[in-house]
Design a protein around this motif. Structure first.
Motif, short mmCIF file in Angstrom:
data_model
loop_
_atom_site.label_atom_id
_atom_site.label_comp_id
_atom_site.label_asym_id
_atom_site.label_seq_id
_atom_site.Cartn_x
_atom_site.Cartn_y
_atom_site.Cartn_z
N GLY A 14 0.89 -1.41 0.09
CA GLY A 14 -0.06 0.14 0.25
C GLY A 14 0.71 1.40 -0.02
N GLY A 15 2.18 1.11 0.28
CA GLY A 15 2.90 2.20 0.30
C GLY A 15 3.44 2.71 -1.15
N SER A 16 4.32 3.72 -1.12
CA SER A 16 5.03 4.17 -2.51
C SER A 16 6.46 4.12 -2.32
N LEU A 17 6.97 4.06 -3.37
CA LEU A 17 8.42 4.19 -3.56
C LEU A 17 8.56 5.16 -5.04
N SER A 18 9.66 5.78 -5.17
CA SER A 18 10.11 6.55 -6.33
C SER A 18 11.43 6.29 -6.75
N LEU A 19 11.54 5.70 -7.76
CA LEU A 19 12.62 5.12 -8.50
C LEU A 19 13.30 6.18 -9.36
N SER A 20 14.68 6.39 -9.44
CA SER A 20 15.36 7.38 -10.34
C SER A 20 16.42 6.59 -11.39
N SER A 62 -0.28 -4.79 -15.24
CA SER A 62 -0.05 -5.20 -13.70
C SER A 62 0.46 -3.74 -13.02
N VAL A 63 0.79 -2.67 -13.62
CA VAL A 63 0.99 -1.49 -13.02
C VAL A 63 0.17 -0.37 -13.26
N GLU A 64 -0.53 -0.39 -14.38
CA GLU A 64 -1.35 0.56 -14.94
C GLU A 64 -2.27 1.23 -13.76
N GLY A 65 -2.27 2.76 -13.75
CA GLY A 65 -2.87 3.19 -12.85
C GLY A 65 -2.21 3.40 -11.45
N ARG A 66 -1.18 2.54 -11.20
CA ARG A 66 -0.63 2.60 -9.82
C ARG A 66 1.11 3.00 -10.04
N PHE A 67 1.59 2.91 -11.23
CA PHE A 67 3.08 3.42 -11.58
C PHE A 67 3.08 4.69 -12.51
N LEU A 85 1.68 -0.09 -3.77
CA LEU A 85 2.62 -1.27 -4.06
C LEU A 85 1.90 -2.44 -3.39
N ARG A 86 2.48 -3.67 -4.12
CA ARG A 86 2.01 -4.99 -3.61
C ARG A 86 2.85 -5.78 -3.42
N PRO A 87 2.73 -6.88 -2.61
CA PRO A 87 3.80 -7.74 -2.44
C PRO A 87 4.52 -8.23 -3.91
N TYR A 110 21.10 -0.18 -23.61
CA TYR A 110 21.67 0.34 -22.29
C TYR A 110 20.90 -0.06 -21.19
N TRP A 111 21.73 -0.55 -20.27
CA TRP A 111 20.77 -1.25 -19.16
C TRP A 111 21.78 -0.73 -17.79
N GLY A 112 20.78 -0.24 -16.76
CA GLY A 112 21.52 0.03 -15.54
C GLY A 112 21.75 -0.97 -14.93
N GLN A 113 22.13 -0.86 -13.45
CA GLN A 113 22.40 -2.02 -12.50
C GLN A 113 21.43 -2.66 -11.85
N GLY A 114 20.28 -1.94 -11.85
CA GLY A 114 19.15 -2.39 -10.99
C GLY A 114 19.14 -1.90 -9.40
N THR A 115 17.98 -1.79 -8.99
CA THR A 115 17.66 -1.35 -7.60
C THR A 115 16.63 -2.25 -7.03
N LEU A 116 16.90 -2.78 -5.94
CA LEU A 116 15.99 -3.74 -5.36
C LEU A 116 14.68 -3.20 -4.64
N VAL A 117 13.48 -3.58 -4.94
CA VAL A 117 12.36 -3.04 -4.29
C VAL A 117 11.63 -4.42 -3.65
N THR A 118 11.44 -3.96 -2.02
CA THR A 118 10.88 -5.11 -1.34
C THR A 118 9.65 -4.73 -0.86
N VAL A 119 8.50 -5.18 -0.97
CA VAL A 119 7.11 -4.96 -0.70
C VAL A 119 6.73 -5.83 0.39
N SER A 120 6.50 -5.60 1.53
CA SER A 120 6.04 -6.65 2.69
C SER A 120 4.33 -6.61 2.72
N SER A 121 4.13 -7.74 3.17
CA SER A 121 2.63 -7.78 3.47
C SER A 121 2.09 -7.50 4.73
#
Length: 121
Positions: A14-20, A62-67, A85-87, A110-121
């Motif tokens: 249910g929370g939010s995160l912003s990736l850059s 799966s993310v339309e309307g949320r992201f 956000l959902r688990p 071109y690809w970045g290195q990745g950043t981990l998002v963890t959503v707890s229930s």
């Protein structure tokens, strides 16, 4: 183009995160940008994409309307605002660049290195 993703972390459902995604190189504004994610044991999947102008955007169902994907070409940065956000959104998130907007990982040069998002229930 070199890409550096950041902003991942642990958040409750249910929370939010912003990736850059910060890009280096003078031609950033000419590239379409995409966000992809890969959960443990699963294939990489498309999340969102934005064209060079910011006018066209694609989202996975799966993310339309949320992201929301956006870009700031003056600062060579693309963002992914993630709300409600959902688990099942738990994954390593990658940014990527290609010439033309697309909802497939194919053609992203071109690809970045990745950043981990963890959503707890």
């Amino acid at each position: 183009v070199q890409l550096q993703a950041s902003g991942g972390g642990l958040v409750q459902a249910g929370g939010s995160l912003s990736l850059s995604c910060a890009a280096s190189g003078r031609t950033f504004s000419r590239y379409a940008m995409g966000w992809f994610r890969q959960a443990a044991g699963k294939e990489r999947e498309f999340v969102a994409a934005i064209d060079w102008s910011g006018d066209r955007k694609f989202y996975a169902d799966s993310v339309e309307g949320r992201f929301t994907i956006s870009r700031d070409s003056a600062n060579n940065t693309v963002y992914l605002q993630m709300n409600s956000l959902r688990p099942e959104d738990t994954a390593v998130y990658y940014c990527a660049a290609r010439k033309y907007i697309a909802a497939s990982a194919i053609g992203y040069d071109y690809w970045g290195q990745g950043t981990l998002v963890t959503v707890s229930s």
